[in-house]
Scaffold this active site. Structure first.
Site, PDB file in Angstrom:
ATOM      1  CB  SER A   1      67.180  18.425 -26.458  1.00 42.75           C
ATOM      2  OG  SER A   1      67.265  19.800 -26.214  1.00 42.75           O
TER       3      SER A   1
ATOM      4  CE  LYS B   1      62.881  20.076 -27.279  1.00 46.40           C
ATOM      5  NZ  LYS B   1      63.876  21.173 -27.293  1.00 46.40           N
TER       6      LYS B   1
ATOM      7  CG  ASP C   1      79.479  18.545 -37.338  1.00 41.09           C
ATOM      8  OD1 ASP C   1      79.240  17.395 -37.771  1.00 41.09           O
ATOM      9  OD2 ASP C   1      78.703  19.508 -37.503  1.00 41.09           O
TER      10      ASP C   1
END
Length: 437
Positions: free
Chosen positions: A301, A326, A312
């Site tokens: 999560s 998740k 990224d």
């Protein structure tokens, strides 16, 4: 259809009609357009028939209120493992978990195939000390089988008076037989951020859970590390292993501490309010110092949001195992003073548009689960400094070997050891590149 079944049908249809009216009324109060909901008549008839059969034939009397609450719970648990119907005690426990103090064992759990699955044990809690591991499937709580329980019922049974014991029977991958692990309940006080120096100039930050104040605590910990290392930091290990997640805004705050611009995470759902974008603000608490983020299968999560954002944006190297996967957002929707719905309302995406749901974050550098053990030597190897009449070093005395071999986290934890070596290698390459220019 008997008179009783007809009465049950009327009750069920009246209940569902009331829900539709309440829903339309709520929209009207907010000035929104009221939309007509097409209700499936055949399924409603089936529901009413089942309700009547249960009322008439179940072995013990059961109230309409309990039946309808069970129906609501069934609707939520049938959606996904994270949606749930929360009544007063469960709602309170959820709020306690995000604040950082609650009673119980100290594990983050979900449901899988009717059993309780451990997402991860929380640091410095009874569950971690007893040996509970991420991925364990809990099949019994004391003498009670978990199969058939809802997640909230299982969590309620695991929580209890501090000082009392509970025995968890768990199935673990690689073990031939189920394990029985007895854990003593305690008040769980989660310190979400801890820090230390691994080597001069190299810091370590452990984030065990994302709470409302985690972003502030992380910034304070970085300041302490800078002050404790003369000349500042040359590298940082951010440990998110076995971090089950937590508050979304805390994950954004932690990511923002290291990213100067660009997207951190965005969410998409069916409702307009479920669509959100979170972008970085200016400033990097480390001013570009290299970061290695440690993750494993217990990183879930909010942990995956941070790892994905740093990966990224090219701000950190992700090292370890593929994460839990998740990638959904749960919203707490109060429906009355003592009850609420925890409903999955959106999926979240990394800055480059990757959905983590059921996929997880792939690390840049994969590590196996190994244990680091130092080889004990009864006799230290002989070097030039041990030879008789050796020449002294003109730069001064060499450091004492026992002092240099002082054990720390990097010498006992394989992941931290590898992360520290990578940071040192990055600094060597950077310094040589600067010399060449």
């Amino acid at each position: 259809m008997s008179r009783l079944l007809k009465a049950s049908a009327l009750l069920a249809l009246g209940f569902i009609s009331a829900l539709a009216l309440m829903r339309d009324g709520a929209h009207a109060e907010r000035g929104e357009a009221v939309t007509t909901v097409d209700l499936p008549i055949q399924e409603l008839r089936l529901f009413s028939e089942v309700l009547g059969i249960i009322r008439q034939n179940y072995v013990e009397p059961i109230t309409d209120s309990d039946l309808l609450k069970s129906a609501i719970r069934g609707m939520l648990t049938g959606l996904d493992p994270h949606s749930a119907y929360l009544e007063d005690d469960e709602f309170q426990e959820l709020k306690e978990g995000t604040s950082g103090e609650f009673g119980g064992l100290g594990i983050e759990v979900g449901m899988e195939d009717g059993f309780v699955k451990v997402i991860s044990p929380i640091d410095d809690t009874p569950a971690q000390r007893a040996g509970i591991q991420a991925g364990d499937l809990v099949i019994r709580l004391d003498d009670t089988a978990v199969k058939g329980m809802s997640l909230s019922e299982a969590v309620k049974k695991m929580r209890g008076k501090p000082g009392t014991d509970i025995t968890l029977t768990v199935v673990r991958e690689g073990e031939e037989r189920p394990l029985q692990i007895t854990i003593t309940r305690a008040i769980i006080k989660v310190n979400s951020v801890r820090s230390r120096t691994l080597s001069p100039g190299y810091g370590y930050l452990r984030v065990s859970q994302f709470q409302t104040n985690t972003g502030r605590k992380l910034r304070e910990a970085v300041t302490t590390l800078k002050e404790g290392n003369e000349g500042g930091l040359k590298g940082l290990v951010l440990d998110l292993r076995n971090n089950p997640g937590g508050v979304l805004t805390a994950a954004v705050s932690v990511s923002d501490a290291f990213i100067t611009q660009g997207l951190i995470v965005y969410t998409e759902g069916r409702a307009p309010e479920a669509e959100q974008k979170f972008s970085a603000t200016s400033g990097d608490v480390l001013e570009g110092v290299p970061i290695v983020v440690l993750v494993n299968a217990g990183s879930a999560s909010a942990s995956e949001i941070v790892a994905g954002a740093l990966q990224d944006n090219g701000r950190a190297i992700i090292m370890g195992e593929k994460t839990f996967g998740k990638g959904s957002v749960q919203t707490i929707l109060p429906i009355r003073e003592d009850a609420a719905l925890k409903l999955t309302t959106a999926r979240y995406y990394t800055p480059k548009g990757r959905s983590i749901q059921a996929e997880g974050i792939e690390p840049d550098v994969t590590l196996e689960r190994l244990q680091l053990t130092a080889i004990e030597q009864s006799i230290d190897p002989i070097g030039e400094r041990d030879l008789a009449r050796h020449l002294d070093n003109p730069n001064g005395e060499a450091p004492n070997k026992k002092q240099a071999a002082e054990r720390n986290l990097a010498e006992t934890d394989f992941g931290v050891h590898e992360a520290l070596n990578l940071l040192k290698a990055l600094n060597i390459v950077q310094s040589r590149s600067n010399l060449m220019h």
